[in-house]
Design a protein around this motif. Structure first.
Motif, PDB file in Angstrom:
ATOM      1  N   ALA A  97       0.845  -1.195   0.000  1.00 30.12           N
ATOM      2  CA  ALA A  97       0.000   0.000   0.000  1.00 30.12           C
ATOM      3  C   ALA A  97       0.880   1.245   0.000  1.00 30.12           C
ATOM      4  O   ALA A  97       2.015   1.224   0.494  1.00 30.12           O
ATOM      5  CB  ALA A  97      -0.911   0.003   1.214  1.00 30.12           C
ATOM      6  N   SER A  98       0.381   2.314  -0.555  1.00 29.93           N
ATOM      7  CA  SER A  98       1.135   3.577  -0.562  1.00 29.93           C
ATOM      8  C   SER A  98       0.462   4.589   0.355  1.00 29.93           C
ATOM      9  O   SER A  98       0.287   5.747   0.010  1.00 29.93           O
ATOM     10  CB  SER A  98       1.262   4.110  -1.986  1.00 29.93           C
ATOM     11  OG  SER A  98       0.003   4.263  -2.569  1.00 29.93           O
ATOM     12  N   ARG A  99       0.060   4.124   1.535  1.00 25.22           N
ATOM     13  CA  ARG A  99      -0.615   4.964   2.530  1.00 25.22           C
ATOM     14  C   ARG A  99       0.173   4.911   3.839  1.00 25.22           C
ATOM     15  O   ARG A  99      -0.222   4.264   4.788  1.00 25.22           O
ATOM     16  CB  ARG A  99      -2.038   4.473   2.750  1.00 25.22           C
ATOM     17  CG  ARG A  99      -2.931   4.612   1.539  1.00 25.22           C
ATOM     18  CD  ARG A  99      -4.328   4.081   1.782  1.00 25.22           C
ATOM     19  NE  ARG A  99      -4.860   4.563   3.047  1.00 25.22           N
ATOM     20  CZ  ARG A  99      -5.579   3.804   3.876  1.00 25.22           C
ATOM     21  NH1 ARG A  99      -5.838   2.552   3.595  1.00 25.22           N
ATOM     22  NH2 ARG A  99      -6.037   4.305   4.995  1.00 25.22           N
ATOM     23  N   SER A 100       1.309   5.586   3.875  1.00 26.60           N
ATOM     24  CA  SER A 100       2.153   5.605   5.071  1.00 26.60           C
ATOM     25  C   SER A 100       2.296   7.022   5.583  1.00 26.60           C
ATOM     26  O   SER A 100       2.180   7.987   4.827  1.00 26.60           O
ATOM     27  CB  SER A 100       3.544   5.043   4.764  1.00 26.60           C
ATOM     28  OG  SER A 100       3.472   3.684   4.423  1.00 26.60           O
ATOM     29  N   GLU A 101       2.556   7.123   6.884  1.00 27.82           N
ATOM     30  CA  GLU A 101       2.840   8.415   7.514  1.00 27.82           C
ATOM     31  C   GLU A 101       4.165   8.315   8.250  1.00 27.82           C
ATOM     32  O   GLU A 101       4.582   7.231   8.662  1.00 27.82           O
ATOM     33  CB  GLU A 101       1.752   8.781   8.522  1.00 27.82           C
ATOM     34  CG  GLU A 101       0.452   9.171   7.897  1.00 27.82           C
ATOM     35  CD  GLU A 101      -0.563   9.639   8.929  1.00 27.82           C
ATOM     36  OE1 GLU A 101      -1.336  10.527   8.578  1.00 27.82           O
ATOM     37  OE2 GLU A 101      -0.589   9.128  10.052  1.00 27.82           O
TER      38      GLU A 101
END
Length: 134
Positions: A97-101
Motif C-alpha cells: 500500500a502507498s498509505r504511510s505516515e
C-alpha cells in the motif's frame, strides 16, 4: 436528598499531527462543517513559538471519541501520505500500500526532548507495519 450524578469527561482521539497550525485549518473546517467538534492541542503554543513544533510533536488534531469513525473517514479524504525524496509515495514492503505516515517512537529521554535526532520511520496505515528507509 438528591444524589449528584457524576458525569465522565469526554475523551479525545488524535486524528493526526501537523507541523504548523496553518496546515490543519482546511481539515478542521471540513470536520466542523460536518458537525464534528475539533480541538487543536498545542495550537496556541505553536502560534507563539513555531520553532518548537518538532520538539512537541506539532499541532494535534483531536475529536471526541464518539466522532472518531466519521472523522477518520473525512480525514482520509484529505490526508497527505509520506513521500520519498523524489516525491513518490512510500510503499509498504508488507502489503504494498502507498498509505504511510512518518512515525516516531520517541523512546528515550533524548528523543523525547529532541525528536529530530530519531531516525525517520514510516507506519503503513493499511497494515500497521513500521519500516525504516534504507
Amino acid at each position: 436528598m438528591q444524589s449528584k450524578k457524576k458525569s465522565t469527561p469526554e475523551k479525545f482521539y488524535t486524528l493526526g499531527a501537523f507541523e504548523f497550525p496553518a496546515d490543519v485549518q482546511v481539515i478542521k473546517g471540513r470536520l466542523e462543517s460536518e458537525g464534528i467538534y475539533v480541538y487543536l492541542k498545542d495550537e496556541n503554543f505553536l502560534n507563539t513559538d513555531p520553532l518548537v513544533s518538532q520538539a512537541i510533536g506539532g499541532v494535534k488534531l483531536q475529536v471526541y471519541t464518539r466522532d472518531k469513525d466519521k472523522a477518520l473517514k473525512i480525514y482520509d479524504e484529505y490526508r497527505r501520505y509520506a513521500q520519498d525524496d523524489n516525491g513518490d509515495p512510500i510503499v509498504c514492503p508488507n502489503c504494498k500500500a502507498s498509505r504511510s505516515e512518518v512515525y516516531y517512537t520517541r523512546k528515550g529521554y533524548l528523543n523525547k526532548l529532541f525528536p529530530f535526532f530519531e531516525k525517520r520511520k514510516y507506519k503503513c496505515l493499511a497494515c500497521g507495519m513500521i519500516t525504516q528507509p534504507q
